[in-house]
Enzyme design. Structure first.
Site, mmCIF file in Angstrom:
data_model
loop_
_atom_site.group_PDB
_atom_site.id
_atom_site.type_symbol
_atom_site.label_atom_id
_atom_site.label_comp_id
_atom_site.label_asym_id
_atom_site.label_seq_id
_atom_site.Cartn_x
_atom_site.Cartn_y
_atom_site.Cartn_z
ATOM 1 N N GLU A 217 -2.971 -4.708 -3.259
ATOM 2 C CA GLU A 217 -3.292 -5.563 -4.396
ATOM 3 C C GLU A 217 -3.206 -4.780 -5.698
ATOM 4 O O GLU A 217 -2.693 -5.276 -6.711
ATOM 5 C CB GLU A 217 -4.702 -6.155 -4.240
ATOM 6 N N ASN B 33 0.830 -1.198 0.000
ATOM 7 C CA ASN B 33 0.000 0.000 0.000
ATOM 8 C C ASN B 33 0.868 1.252 0.000
ATOM 9 O O ASN B 33 1.879 1.334 0.690
ATOM 10 C CB ASN B 33 -0.991 -0.006 1.169
ATOM 11 N N GLN B 34 0.459 2.208 -0.830
ATOM 12 C CA GLN B 34 1.217 3.449 -1.018
ATOM 13 C C GLN B 34 0.318 4.625 -0.660
ATOM 14 O O GLN B 34 -0.759 4.790 -1.243
ATOM 15 C CB GLN B 34 1.689 3.575 -2.464
ATOM 16 N N GLU B 35 0.760 5.440 0.297
ATOM 17 C CA GLU B 35 -0.006 6.607 0.730
ATOM 18 C C GLU B 35 0.770 7.885 0.424
ATOM 19 O O GLU B 35 1.999 7.868 0.296
ATOM 20 C CB GLU B 35 -0.291 6.517 2.231
ATOM 21 N N CYS C 141 -10.574 -3.678 -3.531
ATOM 22 C CA CYS C 141 -9.593 -4.467 -4.277
ATOM 23 C C CYS C 141 -10.239 -5.648 -4.987
ATOM 24 O O CYS C 141 -9.815 -6.034 -6.078
ATOM 25 C CB CYS C 141 -8.491 -4.954 -3.338
ATOM 26 N N CYS D 21 -9.958 -6.105 0.622
ATOM 27 C CA CYS D 21 -11.161 -5.316 0.877
ATOM 28 C C CYS D 21 -12.048 -5.325 -0.368
ATOM 29 O O CYS D 21 -11.638 -5.772 -1.445
ATOM 30 C CB CYS D 21 -10.782 -3.886 1.259
ATOM 31 N N HIS E 216 -3.899 0.702 -2.982
ATOM 32 C CA HIS E 216 -3.983 -0.491 -2.143
ATOM 33 C C HIS E 216 -2.912 -1.500 -2.563
ATOM 34 O O HIS E 216 -2.436 -1.481 -3.703
ATOM 35 C CB HIS E 216 -5.372 -1.122 -2.254
#
Length: 304
Positions: free
Chosen positions: A110, A95-97, A138, A135, A108
Protein backbone atom coordinates in the site's frame (compact mmCIF):
# COMPACT_ATOMS: atom_id res chain seq x y z
CA UNK A 1 13.69 -8.99 -9.16
CA UNK A 2 15.39 -8.20 -12.45
CA UNK A 3 13.47 -6.42 -15.19
CA UNK A 4 13.57 -9.59 -17.32
CA UNK A 5 12.14 -11.73 -14.51
CA UNK A 6 9.41 -9.16 -13.87
CA UNK A 7 8.35 -9.23 -17.51
CA UNK A 8 8.30 -13.04 -17.47
CA UNK A 9 6.21 -12.98 -14.28
CA UNK A 10 3.73 -10.61 -15.92
CA UNK A 11 3.56 -12.80 -19.04
CA UNK A 12 2.95 -15.91 -16.92
CA UNK A 13 0.29 -14.21 -14.80
CA UNK A 14 -1.55 -12.84 -17.82
CA UNK A 15 -1.44 -16.23 -19.58
CA UNK A 16 -3.30 -17.73 -16.62
CA UNK A 17 -6.09 -15.16 -16.72
CA UNK A 18 -9.62 -16.06 -17.73
CA UNK A 19 -9.99 -13.03 -20.01
CA UNK A 20 -7.24 -13.39 -22.61
CA UNK A 21 -8.43 -10.39 -24.62
CA UNK A 22 -7.94 -8.20 -21.54
CA UNK A 23 -4.58 -9.88 -20.89
CA UNK A 24 -3.38 -9.15 -24.42
CA UNK A 25 -4.53 -5.54 -24.28
CA UNK A 26 -2.87 -4.97 -20.94
CA UNK A 27 0.40 -6.57 -22.03
CA UNK A 28 0.54 -4.32 -25.08
CA UNK A 29 -0.06 -1.21 -22.96
CA UNK A 30 2.64 -2.15 -20.45
CA UNK A 31 5.15 -3.12 -23.17
CA UNK A 32 4.66 0.24 -24.89
CA UNK A 33 5.69 2.05 -21.69
CA UNK A 34 8.79 0.03 -20.73
CA UNK A 35 6.61 -1.98 -18.31
CA UNK A 36 6.10 1.00 -16.03
CA UNK A 37 3.46 -0.03 -13.49
CA UNK A 38 0.81 2.57 -14.09
CA UNK A 39 -2.14 3.28 -16.36
CA UNK A 40 -3.26 6.75 -17.39
CA UNK A 41 -6.85 7.85 -16.87
CA UNK A 42 -7.40 7.48 -20.62
CA UNK A 43 -6.06 3.92 -20.57
CA UNK A 44 -8.21 3.02 -17.56
CA UNK A 45 -11.31 4.44 -19.22
CA UNK A 46 -10.54 2.66 -22.49
CA UNK A 47 -10.09 -0.72 -20.79
CA UNK A 48 -13.28 -0.28 -18.77
CA UNK A 49 -15.27 0.63 -21.88
CA UNK A 50 -13.81 -2.13 -24.06
CA UNK A 51 -14.21 -4.94 -21.52
CA UNK A 52 -17.33 -3.67 -19.71
CA UNK A 53 -15.74 -3.27 -16.29
CA UNK A 54 -16.35 -0.66 -13.67
CA UNK A 55 -13.21 1.12 -12.45
CA UNK A 56 -13.23 -0.93 -9.25
CA UNK A 57 -13.74 -4.19 -11.15
CA UNK A 58 -10.80 -3.39 -13.43
CA UNK A 59 -8.54 -2.63 -10.47
CA UNK A 60 -9.41 -5.99 -8.91
CA UNK A 61 -8.61 -7.71 -12.20
CA UNK A 62 -5.20 -6.01 -12.27
CA UNK A 63 -4.07 -6.98 -8.76
CA UNK A 64 -2.19 -10.15 -9.86
CA UNK A 65 -0.24 -8.05 -12.35
CA UNK A 66 0.56 -5.43 -9.72
CA UNK A 67 1.89 -8.21 -7.48
CA UNK A 68 4.40 -9.10 -10.22
CA UNK A 69 6.22 -5.88 -9.34
CA UNK A 70 7.01 -7.20 -5.85
CA UNK A 71 10.62 -7.88 -4.89
CA UNK A 72 10.55 -10.34 -1.99
CA UNK A 73 13.89 -12.12 -1.53
CA UNK A 74 13.23 -12.41 2.23
CA UNK A 75 9.58 -13.41 2.58
CA UNK A 76 8.75 -14.80 -0.86
CA UNK A 77 5.24 -13.40 -0.28
CA UNK A 78 4.01 -11.01 -2.98
CA UNK A 79 1.33 -8.40 -2.35
CA UNK A 80 -0.09 -6.16 -5.06
CA UNK A 81 -1.89 -2.85 -4.65
CA UNK A 82 -3.32 -0.14 -6.87
CA UNK A 83 -3.75 3.50 -5.86
CA UNK A 84 -6.63 5.26 -7.62
CA UNK A 85 -5.44 8.77 -8.42
CA UNK A 86 -7.88 11.66 -8.32
CA UNK A 87 -7.07 12.12 -12.01
CA UNK A 88 -8.46 8.65 -12.74
CA UNK A 89 -5.04 7.07 -13.27
CA UNK A 90 -3.96 3.78 -11.67
CA UNK A 91 -0.62 3.47 -9.90
CA UNK A 92 0.63 -0.06 -9.24
CA UNK A 93 2.39 -0.92 -6.02
CA UNK A 94 3.89 -4.04 -4.49
CA UNK A 95 5.89 -4.94 -1.42
CA UNK A 96 9.59 -4.20 -1.82
CA UNK A 97 12.23 -5.95 0.30
CA UNK A 98 15.99 -5.46 0.55
CA UNK A 99 18.53 -8.06 1.61
CA UNK A 100 21.19 -7.54 4.31
CA UNK A 101 19.54 -4.50 5.90
CA UNK A 102 17.10 -3.92 8.75
CA UNK A 103 13.50 -5.06 8.30
CA UNK A 104 12.40 -1.43 8.72
CA UNK A 105 13.71 -0.74 5.20
CA UNK A 106 10.84 -2.82 3.75
CA UNK A 107 8.13 -1.04 1.76
CA UNK A 108 4.59 -2.39 2.12
CA UNK A 109 2.44 -2.74 -1.01
CA UNK A 110 0.00 0.00 0.00
CA UNK A 111 2.90 2.35 0.77
CA UNK A 112 4.40 1.43 -2.59
CA UNK A 113 1.27 2.29 -4.59
CA UNK A 114 0.51 5.45 -2.60
CA UNK A 115 4.03 6.87 -2.76
CA UNK A 116 4.10 5.99 -6.47
CA UNK A 117 1.02 8.17 -7.01
CA UNK A 118 2.52 10.91 -4.81
CA UNK A 119 5.74 11.01 -6.81
CA UNK A 120 3.68 11.24 -10.01
CA UNK A 121 2.22 14.45 -8.53
CA UNK A 122 -1.34 13.29 -7.99
CA UNK A 123 -3.27 15.77 -5.83
CA UNK A 124 -4.94 12.97 -3.86
CA UNK A 125 -6.05 9.37 -4.12
CA UNK A 126 -9.64 8.22 -3.85
CA UNK A 127 -9.14 4.51 -3.15
CA UNK A 128 -6.62 1.73 -2.67
CA UNK A 129 -7.27 -1.73 -4.09
CA UNK A 130 -5.16 -4.49 -2.54
CA UNK A 131 -5.24 -8.29 -2.61
CA UNK A 132 -4.94 -8.72 1.17
CA UNK A 133 -6.49 -6.80 4.06
CA UNK A 134 -4.13 -3.93 4.98
CA UNK A 135 -2.03 -4.47 8.10
CA UNK A 136 -2.11 -1.96 10.96
CA UNK A 137 1.12 -0.37 9.72
CA UNK A 138 -0.48 0.46 6.36
CA UNK A 139 -3.77 1.60 7.87
CA UNK A 140 -1.84 4.13 9.95
CA UNK A 141 0.21 5.18 6.91
CA UNK A 142 -2.98 5.81 4.92
CA UNK A 143 -4.40 7.87 7.76
CA UNK A 144 -1.77 10.53 6.96
CA UNK A 145 -3.34 11.20 3.55
CA UNK A 146 -5.27 14.35 2.75
CA UNK A 147 -8.07 12.05 1.55
CA UNK A 148 -8.06 9.74 4.60
CA UNK A 149 -11.60 10.68 5.66
CA UNK A 150 -13.01 9.71 2.27
CA UNK A 151 -10.57 6.97 1.26
CA UNK A 152 -12.06 3.66 0.12
CA UNK A 153 -10.38 0.27 0.52
CA UNK A 154 -11.26 -2.37 -2.06
CA UNK A 155 -10.39 -6.04 -1.42
CA UNK A 156 -11.24 -9.15 -3.44
CA UNK A 157 -13.68 -10.20 -0.68
CA UNK A 158 -14.93 -6.76 0.41
CA UNK A 159 -15.32 -3.53 -1.58
CA UNK A 160 -16.40 0.03 -0.84
CA UNK A 161 -15.37 0.16 2.81
CA UNK A 162 -13.87 3.37 4.16
CA UNK A 163 -10.40 3.42 5.66
CA UNK A 164 -11.76 4.36 9.08
CA UNK A 165 -13.88 1.20 9.14
CA UNK A 166 -10.50 -0.58 9.30
CA UNK A 167 -8.99 2.04 11.63
CA UNK A 168 -11.63 3.05 14.20
CA UNK A 169 -10.88 5.76 16.76
CA UNK A 170 -7.85 6.69 14.66
CA UNK A 171 -4.89 8.85 15.72
CA UNK A 172 -3.54 11.16 13.07
CA UNK A 173 -2.43 14.65 12.00
CA UNK A 174 -5.50 16.40 13.41
CA UNK A 175 -4.68 15.15 16.91
CA UNK A 176 -1.38 17.03 16.67
CA UNK A 177 -2.91 20.16 15.09
CA UNK A 178 -1.24 19.44 11.77
CA UNK A 179 -3.12 20.88 8.83
CA UNK A 180 -0.87 19.89 5.92
CA UNK A 181 -1.32 16.21 5.13
CA UNK A 182 0.44 13.82 2.78
CA UNK A 183 -0.31 14.80 -0.86
CA UNK A 184 -0.97 18.44 0.07
CA UNK A 185 1.41 20.92 -1.64
CA UNK A 186 4.55 21.63 0.40
CA UNK A 187 7.31 24.21 0.15
CA UNK A 188 9.85 23.66 2.90
CA UNK A 189 12.10 26.53 1.73
CA UNK A 190 15.41 24.69 1.84
CA UNK A 191 18.53 25.83 -0.01
CA UNK A 192 21.89 24.27 -0.92
CA UNK A 193 25.12 25.82 -2.17
CA UNK A 194 25.48 23.95 -5.44
CA UNK A 195 24.02 24.08 -8.93
CA UNK A 196 24.68 20.38 -9.57
CA UNK A 197 21.69 19.12 -11.57
CA UNK A 198 21.16 15.91 -9.59
CA UNK A 199 21.49 17.76 -6.28
CA UNK A 200 18.90 20.31 -7.43
CA UNK A 201 16.46 17.47 -8.18
CA UNK A 202 17.06 16.14 -4.66
CA UNK A 203 16.50 19.65 -3.27
CA UNK A 204 13.18 19.92 -5.08
CA UNK A 205 12.14 16.59 -3.56
CA UNK A 206 13.22 17.71 -0.08
CA UNK A 207 11.21 20.90 -0.43
CA UNK A 208 8.14 18.84 -1.29
CA UNK A 209 8.70 16.24 1.43
CA UNK A 210 6.20 15.73 4.25
CA UNK A 211 7.76 15.98 7.71
CA UNK A 212 5.51 18.19 9.86
CA UNK A 213 6.40 16.46 13.14
CA UNK A 214 10.20 16.51 13.02
CA UNK A 215 10.91 19.05 10.24
CA UNK A 216 13.50 16.50 9.09
CA UNK A 217 12.82 17.31 5.45
CA UNK A 218 14.64 15.01 3.07
CA UNK A 219 14.75 14.30 -0.64
CA UNK A 220 16.82 12.16 -2.97
CA UNK A 221 17.42 11.98 -6.69
CA UNK A 222 18.60 8.72 -8.27
CA UNK A 223 20.57 8.73 -11.52
CA UNK A 224 20.35 5.59 -13.65
CA UNK A 225 22.81 4.32 -16.25
CA UNK A 226 20.57 5.48 -19.12
CA UNK A 227 20.55 9.02 -17.60
CA UNK A 228 17.00 8.70 -16.29
CA UNK A 229 16.44 10.42 -12.93
CA UNK A 230 13.90 9.41 -10.29
CA UNK A 231 13.26 11.40 -7.14
CA UNK A 232 11.99 10.41 -3.72
CA UNK A 233 10.52 12.49 -0.88
CA UNK A 234 10.35 11.66 2.82
CA UNK A 235 6.79 10.78 3.89
CA UNK A 236 6.47 11.18 7.66
CA UNK A 237 3.66 9.79 9.77
CA UNK A 238 2.00 10.96 12.98
CA UNK A 239 2.85 7.58 14.52
CA UNK A 240 6.47 7.81 13.20
CA UNK A 241 7.08 4.09 12.55
CA UNK A 242 5.07 3.94 9.30
CA UNK A 243 7.14 6.84 7.94
CA UNK A 244 8.71 6.12 4.55
CA UNK A 245 12.29 7.34 3.94
CA UNK A 246 13.12 9.32 0.83
CA UNK A 247 15.52 6.74 -0.64
CA UNK A 248 12.93 3.97 -0.37
CA UNK A 249 10.38 6.17 -2.11
CA UNK A 250 12.80 6.73 -4.99
CA UNK A 251 13.90 3.09 -5.31
CA UNK A 252 10.26 2.03 -5.25
CA UNK A 253 9.53 4.27 -8.26
CA UNK A 254 12.66 2.96 -10.01
CA UNK A 255 11.41 -0.62 -9.66
CA UNK A 256 7.84 0.27 -10.65
CA UNK A 257 9.08 2.14 -13.72
CA UNK A 258 10.54 -0.97 -15.31
CA UNK A 259 14.10 -0.62 -14.01
CA UNK A 260 16.11 -2.57 -11.46
CA UNK A 261 18.49 -1.76 -8.62
CA UNK A 262 21.51 -2.60 -10.79
CA UNK A 263 20.64 0.37 -13.02
CA UNK A 264 21.37 2.86 -10.21
CA UNK A 265 24.57 4.82 -10.83
CA UNK A 266 24.49 7.72 -8.39
CA UNK A 267 22.28 9.13 -5.62
CA UNK A 268 22.05 12.70 -4.33
CA UNK A 269 20.48 13.33 -0.91
CA UNK A 270 19.45 16.66 0.58
CA UNK A 271 18.16 16.92 4.12
CA UNK A 272 17.56 19.53 6.77
CA UNK A 273 19.95 19.63 9.77
CA UNK A 274 17.84 18.09 12.54
CA UNK A 275 18.25 15.46 15.25
CA UNK A 276 16.87 12.81 12.88
CA UNK A 277 19.02 12.00 9.84
CA UNK A 278 18.47 9.54 6.97
CA UNK A 279 22.07 9.53 5.70
CA UNK A 280 23.33 6.52 7.67
CA UNK A 281 20.36 4.32 6.77
CA UNK A 282 20.68 5.36 3.12
CA UNK A 283 24.38 4.48 3.13
CA UNK A 284 23.61 1.05 4.58
CA UNK A 285 20.97 0.34 1.94
CA UNK A 286 23.12 1.54 -0.96
CA UNK A 287 26.05 -0.52 0.33
CA UNK A 288 23.81 -3.59 0.34
CA UNK A 289 22.52 -2.89 -3.17
CA UNK A 290 25.88 -2.06 -4.74
CA UNK A 291 28.99 -0.70 -2.97
CA UNK A 292 29.92 1.19 -6.15
CA UNK A 293 26.86 3.47 -5.97
CA UNK A 294 28.00 7.00 -5.18
CA UNK A 295 26.07 9.00 -2.56
CA UNK A 296 26.32 12.78 -2.84
CA UNK A 297 25.14 14.24 0.46
CA UNK A 298 24.07 17.84 1.13
CA UNK A 299 22.94 19.48 4.35
CA UNK A 300 20.38 22.14 3.50
CA UNK A 301 19.87 25.60 4.91
CA UNK A 302 16.43 27.06 5.53
CA UNK A 303 15.34 30.36 4.02
CA UNK A 304 12.62 31.05 6.59
Amino acid sequence: MTAHKRIKAIQTELAQGENQNLANALYQLLAQQHFAGKLSAQQVNSLCKTFHFSVNELALQLLPVAACYATTPVSGFNVGAIAHGLSGAFYFGANQEFCDVAMQQTIHAEQSAISHAWMMNEAAISAVTVNYTPCGHCRQFMNELNSAEQLYIHLPHAQNNRLHQYLPDAFGPKDLDIRECLFDPHNNKLQIDTNDALAQQALLAANRSHAPYSQAYCGVAVLLEDDSVFAGRYAENAAFNPSLPALQVALNVVRLSGYQDQDVLKVAMVEAPTKMQQKTMAEQLLQALNPKIELQYYVAKTSH
